[in-house]
Design a protein around this motif. Structure first.
Motif, PDB file in Angstrom:
ATOM      1  N   THR A   2      23.409  14.235   7.333  1.00  0.00           N
ATOM      2  CA  THR A   2      23.141  14.625   5.954  1.00  0.00           C
ATOM      3  C   THR A   2      22.021  15.663   5.901  1.00  0.00           C
ATOM      4  O   THR A   2      20.992  15.519   6.546  1.00  0.00           O
ATOM      5  CB  THR A   2      22.731  13.394   5.118  1.00  0.00           C
ATOM      6  OG1 THR A   2      23.750  12.390   5.231  1.00  0.00           O
ATOM      7  CG2 THR A   2      22.561  13.775   3.660  1.00  0.00           C
ATOM      8  N   PHE A   4      19.089  17.050   4.058  1.00  0.00           N
ATOM      9  CA  PHE A   4      18.108  16.703   3.020  1.00  0.00           C
ATOM     10  C   PHE A   4      17.186  17.877   2.676  1.00  0.00           C
ATOM     11  O   PHE A   4      16.298  17.740   1.836  1.00  0.00           O
ATOM     12  CB  PHE A   4      17.232  15.532   3.487  1.00  0.00           C
ATOM     13  CG  PHE A   4      17.977  14.255   3.726  1.00  0.00           C
ATOM     14  CD1 PHE A   4      18.483  13.509   2.669  1.00  0.00           C
ATOM     15  CD2 PHE A   4      18.170  13.777   5.019  1.00  0.00           C
ATOM     16  CE1 PHE A   4      19.158  12.327   2.881  1.00  0.00           C
ATOM     17  CE2 PHE A   4      18.841  12.590   5.246  1.00  0.00           C
ATOM     18  CZ  PHE A   4      19.346  11.861   4.175  1.00  0.00           C
ATOM     19  N   LEU A   7      16.082  18.856  -0.938  1.00  0.00           N
ATOM     20  CA  LEU A   7      15.484  17.857  -1.825  1.00  0.00           C
ATOM     21  C   LEU A   7      14.018  18.190  -2.090  1.00  0.00           C
ATOM     22  O   LEU A   7      13.287  18.602  -1.195  1.00  0.00           O
ATOM     23  CB  LEU A   7      15.585  16.463  -1.210  1.00  0.00           C
ATOM     24  CG  LEU A   7      16.990  15.917  -0.932  1.00  0.00           C
ATOM     25  CD1 LEU A   7      16.895  14.487  -0.401  1.00  0.00           C
ATOM     26  CD2 LEU A   7      17.869  15.957  -2.177  1.00  0.00           C
ATOM     27  N   TRP A  21      11.870  13.083   1.713  1.00  0.00           N
ATOM     28  CA  TRP A  21      12.594  12.087   2.491  1.00  0.00           C
ATOM     29  C   TRP A  21      11.808  11.777   3.747  1.00  0.00           C
ATOM     30  O   TRP A  21      10.851  12.462   4.094  1.00  0.00           O
ATOM     31  CB  TRP A  21      14.004  12.580   2.837  1.00  0.00           C
ATOM     32  CG  TRP A  21      14.038  13.636   3.913  1.00  0.00           C
ATOM     33  CD1 TRP A  21      14.274  13.459   5.244  1.00  0.00           C
ATOM     34  CD2 TRP A  21      13.807  15.053   3.747  1.00  0.00           C
ATOM     35  NE1 TRP A  21      14.198  14.651   5.917  1.00  0.00           N
ATOM     36  CE2 TRP A  21      13.926  15.644   5.023  1.00  0.00           C
ATOM     37  CE3 TRP A  21      13.516  15.858   2.652  1.00  0.00           C
ATOM     38  CZ2 TRP A  21      13.756  17.004   5.227  1.00  0.00           C
ATOM     39  CZ3 TRP A  21      13.339  17.221   2.854  1.00  0.00           C
ATOM     40  CH2 TRP A  21      13.462  17.786   4.113  1.00  0.00           C
ATOM     41  N   ALA A  52      16.946  10.773  -1.701  1.00  0.00           N
ATOM     42  CA  ALA A  52      17.501  10.911  -0.355  1.00  0.00           C
ATOM     43  C   ALA A  52      18.620   9.904  -0.098  1.00  0.00           C
ATOM     44  O   ALA A  52      19.635  10.242   0.522  1.00  0.00           O
ATOM     45  CB  ALA A  52      16.397  10.753   0.692  1.00  0.00           C
ATOM     46  N   CYS A  54      20.556   8.615  -2.363  1.00  0.00           N
ATOM     47  CA  CYS A  54      21.689   9.104  -3.152  1.00  0.00           C
ATOM     48  C   CYS A  54      22.393  10.247  -2.423  1.00  0.00           C
ATOM     49  O   CYS A  54      23.626  10.309  -2.381  1.00  0.00           O
ATOM     50  CB  CYS A  54      21.222   9.577  -4.523  1.00  0.00           C
ATOM     51  SG  CYS A  54      20.675   8.259  -5.627  1.00  0.00           S
ATOM     52  N   LYS A  55      21.615  11.153  -1.858  1.00  0.00           N
ATOM     53  CA  LYS A  55      22.188  12.269  -1.109  1.00  0.00           C
ATOM     54  C   LYS A  55      23.004  11.770   0.068  1.00  0.00           C
ATOM     55  O   LYS A  55      24.107  12.272   0.344  1.00  0.00           O
ATOM     56  CB  LYS A  55      21.061  13.190  -0.627  1.00  0.00           C
ATOM     57  CG  LYS A  55      21.533  14.433   0.127  1.00  0.00           C
ATOM     58  CD  LYS A  55      22.262  15.385  -0.784  1.00  0.00           C
ATOM     59  CE  LYS A  55      22.653  16.668  -0.048  1.00  0.00           C
ATOM     60  NZ  LYS A  55      23.469  17.563  -0.916  1.00  0.00           N
ATOM     61  N   GLU A  58      26.502  10.510  -1.108  1.00  0.00           N
ATOM     62  CA  GLU A  58      27.328  11.395  -1.938  1.00  0.00           C
ATOM     63  C   GLU A  58      28.812  11.129  -1.719  1.00  0.00           C
ATOM     64  O   GLU A  58      29.239  10.737  -0.641  1.00  0.00           O
ATOM     65  CB  GLU A  58      27.013  12.856  -1.609  1.00  0.00           C
ATOM     66  CG  GLU A  58      25.902  13.445  -2.437  1.00  0.00           C
ATOM     67  CD  GLU A  58      25.751  14.940  -2.226  1.00  0.00           C
ATOM     68  OE1 GLU A  58      25.601  15.665  -3.216  1.00  0.00           O
ATOM     69  OE2 GLU A  58      25.761  15.367  -1.060  1.00  0.00           O
ATOM     70  N   ASN A  78      17.469  16.271  -8.149  1.00  0.00           N
ATOM     71  CA  ASN A  78      18.041  16.604  -6.845  1.00  0.00           C
ATOM     72  C   ASN A  78      19.539  16.364  -6.724  1.00  0.00           C
ATOM     73  O   ASN A  78      20.164  16.903  -5.796  1.00  0.00           O
ATOM     74  CB  ASN A  78      17.329  15.792  -5.749  1.00  0.00           C
ATOM     75  CG  ASN A  78      15.932  16.287  -5.472  1.00  0.00           C
ATOM     76  OD1 ASN A  78      15.690  17.489  -5.403  1.00  0.00           O
ATOM     77  ND2 ASN A  78      14.985  15.360  -5.310  1.00  0.00           N
ATOM     78  N   MET A  79      20.110  15.590  -7.623  1.00  0.00           N
ATOM     79  CA  MET A  79      21.523  15.247  -7.514  1.00  0.00           C
ATOM     80  C   MET A  79      22.335  15.980  -8.586  1.00  0.00           C
ATOM     81  O   MET A  79      22.158  15.725  -9.780  1.00  0.00           O
ATOM     82  CB  MET A  79      21.724  13.738  -7.643  1.00  0.00           C
ATOM     83  CG  MET A  79      21.062  12.928  -6.549  1.00  0.00           C
ATOM     84  SD  MET A  79      21.686  13.352  -4.898  1.00  0.00           S
ATOM     85  CE  MET A  79      23.406  12.850  -5.041  1.00  0.00           C
TER      86      MET A  79
END
Length: 358
Positions: A2, A4, A7, A21, A52, A54-55, A58, A78-79
């Motif tokens: 992922t 990050f 973010l 993160w 983070a 949530c990322k 996804e 961020n989302m």
């Protein structure tokens, strides 16, 4: 893996050296891509600091609980597709394929979360707990074993580790909010689990209570109110004033509301927010502030700086900011820079109480 890198922490600070993160978030991201967890489509994420988790989740159906307004705003920032956000622990309900919890520093808060999970999660629901090893205490493991079930752990990576458990235990009864009795207030105080010094009156607040002024104040702001005791005392000394309670913890606002309503018949104003940053907030003529010097496990004076700046912006001409702080924090230098003035109105061996006038 992922990504990050895009973010940002909230609020955004120019040239901020702190990341949004840590290695435990990266480790969660790796495990969510493994065959055991990649088919988990409906996730409950708890204590995601800045989005983070949530990322890392996804493309799945995400429900995200946080007590922190800063975390809520960071996730929205961020989302692109904001998950289902929850801020009241009592709103947690439903079936989930997986629960991911970033371990909080506060063990009482973790206990409260785990008790709530036992009330609605089906048996055998898998849970992942994430954190940096230096922040993992025996108490974290003890609570997970007590309320969820037997634990196992991942290998350590970049000083981070995951704890795994499946729900095996029966439903538990909550002991929160705590009801505490103190000699400084006639009515028992209701303290939610994520409050600082929730089981007793801390020495800083005890000293601050002795130095709240009487005056012709119309609007008094209890900034960083916790359970609201400073605002309650201000109301007792200034009965015609309207009290404004502000905190970035939803549980703090919930506690302050309960304690004010149990103590007084009129209405107060409650704002769950970061410091006092909203331009639409009311102007006040007295601010009472005991700034926190940490955000989660991050220590610094950035919260105090913003509290002092927001106070300057929202104080009426002639209004006063009264601050308590450990003497070594040297808040007087910051206040002089912002207000142009600062005086010590009381002190003891540990604390200074400072006053600046707008």
């Amino acid at each position: 893996m992922t990504d990050f890198s895009k973010l940002k922490r909230y609020p955004i600070i120019k040239n901020d050296p702190l990341k949004a993160w840590d290695a435990s978030d990266e480790l969660v991201g790796e495990y969510l891509k493994t065959p055991k967890y990649c088919e988990c489509k409906k996730l409950l994420l708890i204590n995601d600091s800045f989005g983070a988790l949530c990322k890392a989740s996804e493309s799945r159906e995400i429900y995200c609980y946080s007590d922190s307004y800063v975390s809520k705003m960071a996730i929205e920032q961020n989302m692109p597709s904001t998950p289902n956000l929850l801020n009241d622990l009592n709103d947690l309900k439903g079936d989930y394929d997986l629960v991911v919890i970033k371990l909080p520093k506060n063990l009482s808060f973790l206990e409260d979360i785990l008790i709530q999970l036992t009330r609605f999660l089906p048996k055998s629901t898998p849970l992942i707990f994430s954190g940096m090893i230096k922040h993992m205490a025996n108490g974290h493991f003890d609570l997970i074993n007590k309320y969820i079930g037997e634990t196992s752990t991942s290998l350590a990576k970049k000083k981070a580790r995951l704890i795994f458990a499946n729900l095996e235990k029966e439903e538990a009864q909550s002991i929160y909010p705590l009801s505490i009795s103190i000699p400084q207030w006639d009515i028992d105080l209701q303290n939610e689990s994520n409050l600082f010094s929730r089981e007793k009156l801390d020495i800083g607040t005890r000293f601050f209570l002795e130095n709240i002024p009487r005056g012709d104040f119309k609007n008094i702001l209890d900034l960083g109110c916790a359970n609201g005791l400073i605002g309650l005392k201000a109301k007792q000394l200034n009965p015609s004033a309207t009290i404004h309670f502000v905190d970035e913890s939803y549980m703090a606002i919930k506690s302050a509301r309960a304690n004010y309503q149990n103590s007084f018949d009129d209405c107060a104003i409650y704002n769950w927010t970061n410091c006092y940053e909203d331009e639409d907030f009311s102007e006040v003529d007295l601010v009472l502030c005991n700034p926190p010097f940490h955000q989660g496990n991050t220590i610094g004076d950035f919260i105090a700086w913003q509290m002092f700046k927001n106070s300057f912006q929202k104080l009426q001409r002639g209004g006063k900011l009264i601050v308590i702080g450990n003497s070594h924090l040297r808040y007087n230098l910051k206040l002089k820079k912002i207000f142009g003035n600062c005086k010590i109105i009381n002190q003891n061996k540990k604390f200074h109480i400072l006053e600046s006038t707008r």
